[in-house]
Each structure stands twice: as structure tokens, then as C-alpha cells.
Motif scaffolding. Structure first.
Motif, mmCIF file in Angstrom:
data_model
loop_
_atom_site.group_PDB
_atom_site.id
_atom_site.type_symbol
_atom_site.label_atom_id
_atom_site.label_comp_id
_atom_site.label_asym_id
_atom_site.label_seq_id
_atom_site.Cartn_x
_atom_site.Cartn_y
_atom_site.Cartn_z
ATOM 1 N N ALA A 1 17.274 -12.808 23.746
ATOM 2 C CA ALA A 1 17.768 -11.507 24.230
ATOM 3 C C ALA A 1 19.277 -11.461 24.432
ATOM 4 C CB ALA A 1 17.063 -11.140 25.542
ATOM 5 N N ASP A 2 19.883 -12.588 24.755
ATOM 6 C CA ASP A 2 21.322 -12.600 25.050
ATOM 7 C C ASP A 2 22.197 -12.764 23.809
ATOM 8 O OD1 ASP A 2 20.814 -12.281 27.719
ATOM 9 O OD2 ASP A 2 20.760 -14.451 28.128
ATOM 10 N N THR A 3 21.595 -12.867 22.634
ATOM 11 C CA THR A 3 22.399 -13.090 21.423
ATOM 12 C C THR A 3 22.884 -11.758 20.835
ATOM 13 O OG1 THR A 3 20.470 -12.991 19.962
ATOM 14 C CG2 THR A 3 21.039 -15.160 20.874
ATOM 15 N N PRO A 4 24.024 -11.779 20.129
ATOM 16 C CA PRO A 4 24.520 -10.557 19.467
ATOM 17 C C PRO A 4 23.468 -9.971 18.518
ATOM 18 C CG PRO A 4 26.193 -12.273 19.403
ATOM 19 C CD PRO A 4 24.960 -12.920 19.965
ATOM 20 N N SER A 5 22.698 -10.847 17.870
ATOM 21 C CA SER A 5 21.696 -10.382 16.916
ATOM 22 C C SER A 5 20.661 -9.471 17.586
ATOM 23 C CB SER A 5 21.015 -11.600 16.279
ATOM 24 O OG SER A 5 19.852 -11.200 15.609
ATOM 25 N N VAL A 6 20.138 -9.906 18.705
ATOM 26 C CA VAL A 6 19.103 -9.105 19.376
ATOM 27 C C VAL A 6 19.719 -7.888 20.060
ATOM 28 C CG1 VAL A 6 17.379 -9.114 21.223
ATOM 29 C CG2 VAL A 6 17.444 -10.986 19.566
ATOM 30 N N LYS A 7 20.943 -8.040 20.572
ATOM 31 C CA LYS A 7 21.606 -6.876 21.172
ATOM 32 C C LYS A 7 21.862 -5.804 20.113
ATOM 33 C CE LYS A 7 23.772 -9.251 25.041
ATOM 34 N NZ LYS A 7 25.006 -9.835 25.584
ATOM 35 N N ALA A 8 22.285 -6.237 18.930
ATOM 36 C CA ALA A 8 22.515 -5.281 17.837
ATOM 37 C C ALA A 8 21.208 -4.640 17.404
ATOM 38 C CB ALA A 8 23.171 -5.999 16.656
ATOM 39 N N SER A 9 20.151 -5.452 17.399
ATOM 40 C CA SER A 9 18.831 -4.955 17.021
ATOM 41 C C SER A 9 18.393 -3.826 17.966
ATOM 42 C CB SER A 9 17.841 -6.128 17.080
ATOM 43 O OG SER A 9 16.544 -5.687 16.890
ATOM 44 N N GLY B 1 0.773 -1.243 0.000
ATOM 45 C CA GLY B 1 0.000 0.000 0.000
ATOM 46 C C GLY B 1 0.797 1.281 0.000
ATOM 47 N N GLY B 2 2.113 1.215 -0.134
ATOM 48 C CA GLY B 2 2.891 2.454 -0.131
ATOM 49 C C GLY B 2 3.809 2.533 1.064
ATOM 50 N N SER B 3 3.641 3.574 1.892
ATOM 51 C CA SER B 3 4.580 3.805 2.982
ATOM 52 C C SER B 3 4.116 3.191 4.306
ATOM 53 C CB SER B 3 4.755 5.310 3.163
ATOM 54 O OG SER B 3 5.510 5.567 4.319
ATOM 55 N N LEU B 4 5.088 2.674 5.067
ATOM 56 C CA LEU B 4 4.797 2.174 6.420
ATOM 57 C C LEU B 4 5.233 3.196 7.471
ATOM 58 C CD1 LEU B 4 5.857 -1.581 6.050
ATOM 59 C CD2 LEU B 4 3.534 -0.689 6.369
ATOM 60 N N ALA B 5 5.532 4.418 7.045
ATOM 61 C CA ALA B 5 6.022 5.434 7.979
ATOM 62 C C ALA B 5 5.027 5.656 9.113
ATOM 63 C CB ALA B 5 6.284 6.732 7.227
ATOM 64 N N GLY B 6 5.533 5.585 10.337
ATOM 65 C CA GLY B 6 4.701 5.845 11.509
ATOM 66 C C GLY B 6 3.932 4.641 12.012
ATOM 67 N N ALA B 7 4.097 3.489 11.338
ATOM 68 C CA ALA B 7 3.305 2.306 11.716
ATOM 69 C C ALA B 7 3.853 1.636 12.974
ATOM 70 C CB ALA B 7 3.290 1.312 10.557
ATOM 71 N N LYS B 8 3.027 0.722 13.523
ATOM 72 C CA LYS B 8 3.411 -0.094 14.684
ATOM 73 C C LYS B 8 3.539 -1.538 14.204
ATOM 74 C CE LYS B 8 -0.460 1.174 16.764
ATOM 75 N NZ LYS B 8 -1.536 1.274 17.766
ATOM 76 N N LEU B 9 4.454 -2.278 14.808
ATOM 77 C CA LEU B 9 4.661 -3.672 14.407
ATOM 78 C C LEU B 9 4.503 -4.579 15.631
ATOM 79 C CD1 LEU B 9 7.351 -5.045 12.019
ATOM 80 C CD2 LEU B 9 7.257 -5.975 14.333
ATOM 81 N N TYR B 10 3.537 -5.473 15.565
ATOM 82 C CA TYR B 10 3.336 -6.481 16.617
ATOM 83 C C TYR B 10 3.996 -7.770 16.167
ATOM 84 C CZ TYR B 10 -0.219 -3.533 18.832
ATOM 85 O OH TYR B 10 -0.870 -2.502 19.470
ATOM 86 N N VAL B 11 4.808 -8.363 17.035
ATOM 87 C CA VAL B 11 5.496 -9.596 16.648
ATOM 88 C C VAL B 11 5.621 -10.508 17.871
ATOM 89 C CG1 VAL B 11 7.830 -8.605 16.989
ATOM 90 C CG2 VAL B 11 7.490 -10.509 15.394
ATOM 91 N N SER B 12 5.514 -11.812 17.611
ATOM 92 C CA SER B 12 5.527 -12.752 18.738
ATOM 93 C C SER B 12 6.927 -13.023 19.282
ATOM 94 C CB SER B 12 4.833 -14.063 18.344
ATOM 95 O OG SER B 12 5.461 -14.644 17.227
ATOM 96 N N LEU B 13 7.976 -12.610 18.548
ATOM 97 C CA LEU B 13 9.363 -12.802 19.014
ATOM 98 C C LEU B 13 10.184 -11.572 18.651
ATOM 99 C CD1 LEU B 13 11.568 -14.715 20.168
ATOM 100 C CD2 LEU B 13 11.779 -15.704 17.885
ATOM 101 N N PHE B 14 11.019 -11.129 19.565
ATOM 102 C CA PHE B 14 11.779 -9.885 19.340
ATOM 103 C C PHE B 14 12.538 -9.915 18.001
ATOM 104 C CE2 PHE B 14 14.580 -6.396 19.743
ATOM 105 C CZ PHE B 14 13.952 -5.528 20.619
ATOM 106 N N PRO B 15 12.492 -8.853 17.227
ATOM 107 C CA PRO B 15 13.145 -8.824 15.909
ATOM 108 C C PRO B 15 14.667 -8.965 15.975
ATOM 109 C CG PRO B 15 11.577 -7.020 16.121
ATOM 110 C CD PRO B 15 11.714 -7.631 17.481
ATOM 111 N N CYS B 16 15.222 -9.676 15.005
ATOM 112 C CA CYS B 16 16.682 -9.820 14.886
ATOM 113 C C CYS B 16 17.278 -8.541 14.281
ATOM 114 C CB CYS B 16 17.016 -11.024 14.009
ATOM 115 S SG CYS B 16 16.741 -10.726 12.247
#
Ligand SMILES: Nc1nc(=O)n([C@H]2C[C@H](O)[C@@H](COP(=O)(O)O)O2)cc1CO
Ligand SMILES: [Zn+2]
Length: 162
Positions: A129-137, A91-106
Motif C-alpha cells: 500500500a505504501d509504494t508509488p505503484s499502489v498509490k498510482a493504482s 469471451g469478448g467484453s469484461l465490461a461491468g465485471a468484478k475482479l477478485y485478487v489476493s493482492l492489491f493491483p499494481c
């Protein structure tokens, strides 16, 4: 006189519920993740779950977590729910949107979240949470001003007969 219902779903229950329902489409035997992107005025814009890209068969590509050959693990092929939800939006732009997710993004999804203009992440589980990926995120989202907070579980059970 009949009063309005009081036990209707809250916005947060609704959107996290949709994210979790979407995750139930995942073929990953270990971790199923679902995502729901919502506009600032609470309209659902997109959904996604983790899986292989179009054309990469769920029956032919590997679902293994580990093995001698990285090419025989799922990690090099699976598209995360958040990236799928972002890419599914037409639909175009996602600017300003909220994202619900069941697991913290990498970290890779964090880059896509930031660059697409999403401003808020509501997550449920944070088991990596303790992984470099999530810490970097978290470091990138902090720097970019993307707010994130954990979903407050209401512990409501929903049963749907299909
Ligand atoms: N935020 C996320 N969204 C996702 O869609 N995933 C996907 C990638 C894999 O298909 C699965 C994780 O598998 P496992 O390492 O827990 O067996 O979940 C993973 C994460 C974690 O950062
Ligand atoms: Zn990711």
C-alpha cells in the motif's frame, strides 16, 4: 424433512477462494497471487496467477527479487495474476465485471483493469500500500470510478484432499 445446507460458501468466499487456489499454481518463491474475474451475475469468466509468459521457462528465467542486473530479476519478466486473468478471457467484453485478487493491483494492472471495463475490485492483502505503484493504482481507479474494497475474511478453513 431434510433442510437445505446452511454452511455453503458465500459468493465472496467462493470467488476469493478460487482466486487463492489459482495463486497456488504460481512458481514465485516469494509472493503467489491469484485472480478470479466474475460477471455481474456471479459467473466466473476468467482466472490467472503470476508467472512468466508462455515460452519463458520457469526453470530458465530468474526468480530473484534483487541483484545488480535487473535483467536477472523476476520483475522484468513476470506477468501479474490480474493481467493474466484479463488476457486469459476469450469471451469478448469484461465490461461491468468484478475482479477478485489476493493482492492489491499494481499501477500497470490498474490500467488494464480500467481499460477492460472492470468496475469493481475485491482484494485481500494490501502489503504494498505504501509504494508509488499502489498509490498510482488507487489514484487511477478513483479517477476512473472503479470501486475497490477489501475482502472481509470469514476465517473459514477449507481442507480439500486431492
Ligand atoms: N498485484 C500484484 N499481482 C501480482 O501478480 N504480483 C506478482 C509479481 C511478482 O511475481 C510477485 C511480487 O513479488 P514480490 O515483490 O512480493 O517478491 O507478485 C504483484 C502484485 C503487486 O502489485
Ligand atoms: Zn500488476
Amino acid at each position: 424433512m431434510s433442510e437445505k445446507r446452511t454452511d455453503y460458501l458465500s459468493w465472496d468466499e467462493y470467488f476469493m477462494g478460487v482466486a487463492m487456489l489459482s495463486g497456488m499454481r504460481s512458481k514465485d518463491p516469494n509472493t503467489q497471487v491469484g485472480c478470479c474475474i466474475v460477471s455481474q451475475d456471479n459467473k466466473i469468466l476468467s482466472m490467472g496467477y503470476n508467472g512468466f509468459p508462455i515460452g519463458c521457462s520457469d526453470d530458465e528465467f530468474p526468480w530473484a527479487r534483487d541483484g545488480e542486473d535487473p535483467l536477472e530479476t523476476k520483475y522484468v519478466y513476470s506477468t501479474h495474476s490480474e493481467l493474466n486473468a484479463i488476457l486469459n478471457y476469450s469471451g469478448g467484453s469484461l465490461a461491468g465485471a468484478k475482479l477478485y485478487v489476493s493482492l492489491f493491483p499494481c499501477n500497470e494492472c490498474a490500467k488494464a483493469i480500467i481499460q477492460s471495463g472492470i468496475r469493481e475490485v475485491i482484494y485481500d492483502c494490501d502489503k504494498y500500500a505504501d509504494t508509488p505503484s499502489v498509490k498510482a493504482s488507487k489514484r487511477m481507479m478513483d479517477a476512473a470510478g472503479v470501486r475497490y474494497h477489501q475482502y472481509h475474511r470469514s476465517n473459514r478453513k477449507i481442507e480439500i484432499e486431492l
